[in-house]
Design a protein around this motif. Structure first.
Motif, PDB file in Angstrom:
ATOM      1  N   GLU A 108       0.824  -1.202   0.000  1.00  0.00           N
ATOM      2  CA  GLU A 108       0.000   0.000   0.000  1.00  0.00           C
ATOM      3  C   GLU A 108       0.860   1.254   0.000  1.00  0.00           C
ATOM      4  O   GLU A 108       0.562   2.232  -0.707  1.00  0.00           O
ATOM      5  CB  GLU A 108      -0.929  -0.002   1.212  1.00  0.00           C
ATOM      6  CG  GLU A 108      -1.898   1.174   1.244  1.00  0.00           C
ATOM      7  CD  GLU A 108      -2.781   1.172   2.478  1.00  0.00           C
ATOM      8  OE1 GLU A 108      -3.813   1.864   2.472  1.00  0.00           O
ATOM      9  OE2 GLU A 108      -2.426   0.479   3.463  1.00  0.00           O
ATOM     10  N   ALA A 109       1.935   1.238   0.773  1.00  0.00           N
ATOM     11  CA  ALA A 109       2.812   2.406   0.846  1.00  0.00           C
ATOM     12  C   ALA A 109       3.438   2.709  -0.510  1.00  0.00           C
ATOM     13  O   ALA A 109       3.524   3.873  -0.929  1.00  0.00           O
ATOM     14  CB  ALA A 109       3.898   2.178   1.888  1.00  0.00           C
ATOM     15  N   MET A 110       3.879   1.668  -1.224  1.00  0.00           N
ATOM     16  CA  MET A 110       4.563   1.875  -2.488  1.00  0.00           C
ATOM     17  C   MET A 110       3.641   2.402  -3.584  1.00  0.00           C
ATOM     18  O   MET A 110       4.050   3.227  -4.403  1.00  0.00           O
ATOM     19  CB  MET A 110       5.223   0.571  -2.932  1.00  0.00           C
ATOM     20  CG  MET A 110       6.346   0.102  -2.021  1.00  0.00           C
ATOM     21  SD  MET A 110       6.998  -1.512  -2.470  1.00  0.00           S
ATOM     22  CE  MET A 110       7.865  -1.119  -4.001  1.00  0.00           C
ATOM     23  N   GLU A 111       2.396   1.923  -3.602  1.00  0.00           N
ATOM     24  CA  GLU A 111       1.490   2.311  -4.683  1.00  0.00           C
ATOM     25  C   GLU A 111       0.612   3.503  -4.323  1.00  0.00           C
ATOM     26  O   GLU A 111       0.452   4.429  -5.104  1.00  0.00           O
ATOM     27  CB  GLU A 111       0.612   1.119  -5.072  1.00  0.00           C
ATOM     28  CG  GLU A 111      -0.315   1.402  -6.254  1.00  0.00           C
ATOM     29  CD  GLU A 111       0.434   1.629  -7.550  1.00  0.00           C
ATOM     30  OE1 GLU A 111      -0.172   2.164  -8.502  1.00  0.00           O
ATOM     31  OE2 GLU A 111       1.634   1.280  -7.633  1.00  0.00           O
ATOM     32  N   GLU A 112       0.025   3.477  -3.115  1.00  0.00           N
ATOM     33  CA  GLU A 112      -0.954   4.494  -2.741  1.00  0.00           C
ATOM     34  C   GLU A 112      -0.350   5.642  -1.940  1.00  0.00           C
ATOM     35  O   GLU A 112      -1.034   6.628  -1.667  1.00  0.00           O
ATOM     36  CB  GLU A 112      -2.078   3.852  -1.924  1.00  0.00           C
ATOM     37  CG  GLU A 112      -2.749   2.658  -2.601  1.00  0.00           C
ATOM     38  CD  GLU A 112      -3.445   3.038  -3.890  1.00  0.00           C
ATOM     39  OE1 GLU A 112      -3.860   4.206  -4.015  1.00  0.00           O
ATOM     40  OE2 GLU A 112      -3.572   2.165  -4.781  1.00  0.00           O
ATOM     41  N   ARG A 113       0.906   5.491  -1.524  1.00  0.00           N
ATOM     42  CA  ARG A 113       1.572   6.509  -0.708  1.00  0.00           C
ATOM     43  C   ARG A 113       0.821   6.741   0.600  1.00  0.00           C
ATOM     44  O   ARG A 113       0.687   7.877   1.079  1.00  0.00           O
ATOM     45  CB  ARG A 113       1.719   7.837  -1.472  1.00  0.00           C
ATOM     46  CG  ARG A 113       2.514   7.780  -2.780  1.00  0.00           C
ATOM     47  CD  ARG A 113       3.936   7.290  -2.530  1.00  0.00           C
ATOM     48  NE  ARG A 113       4.878   7.683  -3.547  1.00  0.00           N
ATOM     49  CZ  ARG A 113       5.153   7.000  -4.664  1.00  0.00           C
ATOM     50  NH1 ARG A 113       4.528   5.864  -4.906  1.00  0.00           N
ATOM     51  NH2 ARG A 113       6.048   7.439  -5.537  1.00  0.00           N
ATOM     52  N   CYS A 114       0.311   5.654   1.188  1.00  0.00           N
ATOM     53  CA  CYS A 114      -0.354   5.726   2.468  1.00  0.00           C
ATOM     54  C   CYS A 114      -0.269   4.358   3.136  1.00  0.00           C
ATOM     55  O   CYS A 114       0.094   3.367   2.502  1.00  0.00           O
ATOM     56  CB  CYS A 114      -1.815   6.171   2.337  1.00  0.00           C
ATOM     57  SG  CYS A 114      -2.841   5.038   1.372  1.00  0.00           S
ATOM     58  N   VAL A 115      -0.587   4.317   4.432  1.00  0.00           N
ATOM     59  CA  VAL A 115      -0.635   3.053   5.164  1.00  0.00           C
ATOM     60  C   VAL A 115      -1.930   3.020   5.958  1.00  0.00           C
ATOM     61  O   VAL A 115      -2.419   4.054   6.443  1.00  0.00           O
ATOM     62  CB  VAL A 115       0.576   2.876   6.104  1.00  0.00           C
ATOM     63  CG1 VAL A 115       1.854   2.701   5.315  1.00  0.00           C
ATOM     64  CG2 VAL A 115       0.694   4.036   7.082  1.00  0.00           C
ATOM     65  N   SER A 116      -2.486   1.827   6.107  1.00  0.00           N
ATOM     66  CA  SER A 116      -3.703   1.633   6.899  1.00  0.00           C
ATOM     67  C   SER A 116      -3.329   0.887   8.167  1.00  0.00           C
ATOM     68  O   SER A 116      -2.855  -0.249   8.105  1.00  0.00           O
ATOM     69  CB  SER A 116      -4.745   0.837   6.105  1.00  0.00           C
ATOM     70  OG  SER A 116      -5.142   1.552   4.950  1.00  0.00           O
TER      71      SER A 116
END
Length: 340
Positions: A141-149
């Motif tokens: 998620e961090a690599m593609e969306e530039r966010c973390v859940s």
């Protein structure tokens, strides 16, 4: 006054747009030169890594131990400015060690979020393939969306965000193969290789690695790096070159030797890399050579050879080379003609 001070006090016009202290391509060449000063004799690798990061992508450095993978990542972090974090991937690393999580705050009497090292501008994921696939997946998620859940909440990563991962060859004991979905999120896979004898002699005479890295100073600040990335993304790509990218991608998907070809994300990354390469060279348009130079680093790690065929990176390169030679290529930057 150092470059970091000059850039941080850079004059701005009435539209609050950055005014470069020198031509952007000259600024990028200075960055490249500083990194080359600590990774001696590896201009091609340094140039391609700079291209990948300027394109807004993440870089996977795969090579044997001791050739400078970690030093290259640290050097780029130094010249780009911003916050740097290193994650040492080990077999017992947990996803929360990467993303962060909630901890009990005695004073508040409640849980509070503690940011993990992924919440940095430049993140070094060292020996990424020594941890379990479950922990590796925390990066997707961090690599593609530039966010973390985390704990039901989505948190944006700082801008800019760049991940530079190192991995040892899969034949090394205690390594796990990266999932295809994660490999596809790296814009390039690069190798450094052993230095030439004359370069190794120079390296031995220039002091310790720590001293060389400590001597590096930021060439840009994060806002300037974001602006460079935005301008690189505006480099013109002719429709004929876009059509060529799609033709190559489709040919990899149909190749009899491959069970997995280039994804649409790979096509997008290839265009972005070519744009960045043109921008570094001071051009506002791409030419066929930009795509030829970036094809292998962008595409090879996404190609999966079919069972029963000869395996290895060399075989993947042969397949890609055959495909590219079999397709008509645009003749010039304007894409006005095509040739075999």
């Amino acid at each position: 006054m150092g470059m970091a001070e000059i850039n941080s006090n850079m004059p701005r016009d009435n539209t609050d747009e950055l005014r470069w202290p020198m031509e952007p391509h000259a600024l990028l060449h200075r960055m490249r030169g500083k990194v080359e000063s600590v990774l001696i004799g590896k201009r091609d690798t340094v140039s391609m890594a700079l291209t990948a990061l300027l394109a807004g992508g993440h870089v996977l450095l795969e090579d044997v131990p001791g050739v400078g993978k970690t030093m290259l990542a640290r050097a780029f972090a130094r010249v780009m400015g911003g916050e740097f974090a290193r994650i040492q991937f080990t077999s017992d690393l947990q996803p929360s060690d990467v993303t962060g999580g909630s901890i009990w705050d005695v004073k508040r009497g409640d849980f509070v979020f503690r940011a993990g090292p992924i919440m940095s501008n430049v993140v070094l994921a060292d020996e990424i393939n020594r941890t379990s696939p479950r922990t590796q997946s925390a990066l997707l998620e961090a690599m593609e969306e530039r966010c973390v859940s985390v704990d039901g909440a989505t948190r944006r990563l700082p801008e800019p965000f760049m991940l530079i991962a190192t991995q040892n060859p899969l034949r090394d004991e205690g390594t796990y193969p990266l999932p295809e979905a994660q490999l596809d999120r790296f814009i390039m896979r690069l190798s450094i290789g052993y230095p030439a004898p004359q370069d190794e002699i120079r390296m031995l005479g220039t002091g310790s690695t720590a001293e060389k890295l400590e001597s590096l100073r930021p060439v840009v600040v994060p806002d300037e790096w974001i602006k460079l990335q935005q301008e690189a993304a505006q480099v013109h790509v002719h429709d004929a070159l876009l059509a060529y990218v799609v033709e190559v991608a489709w040919a990899t998907r149909r190749a009899k030797e491959l069970t997995l070809g280039a994804s649409p994300r790979a096509s997008r990354d290839w265009v972005r890399a070519a744009q960045a390469k043109a921008y570094i060279e001071g051009r506002g348009f791409t030419v066929p050579d930009d795509f030829k130079a970036t094809a292998a680093p962008v595409l090879l790690h996404r190609l999966v050879l079919r069972s029963g065929h000869e395996t290895g990176a060399a075989r993947q390169a042969e397949v890609l080379e055959r495909i590219m030679q079999s397709l008509p290529q645009p003749v010039d930057a304007a894409g006005t003609g095509r040739k075999r």
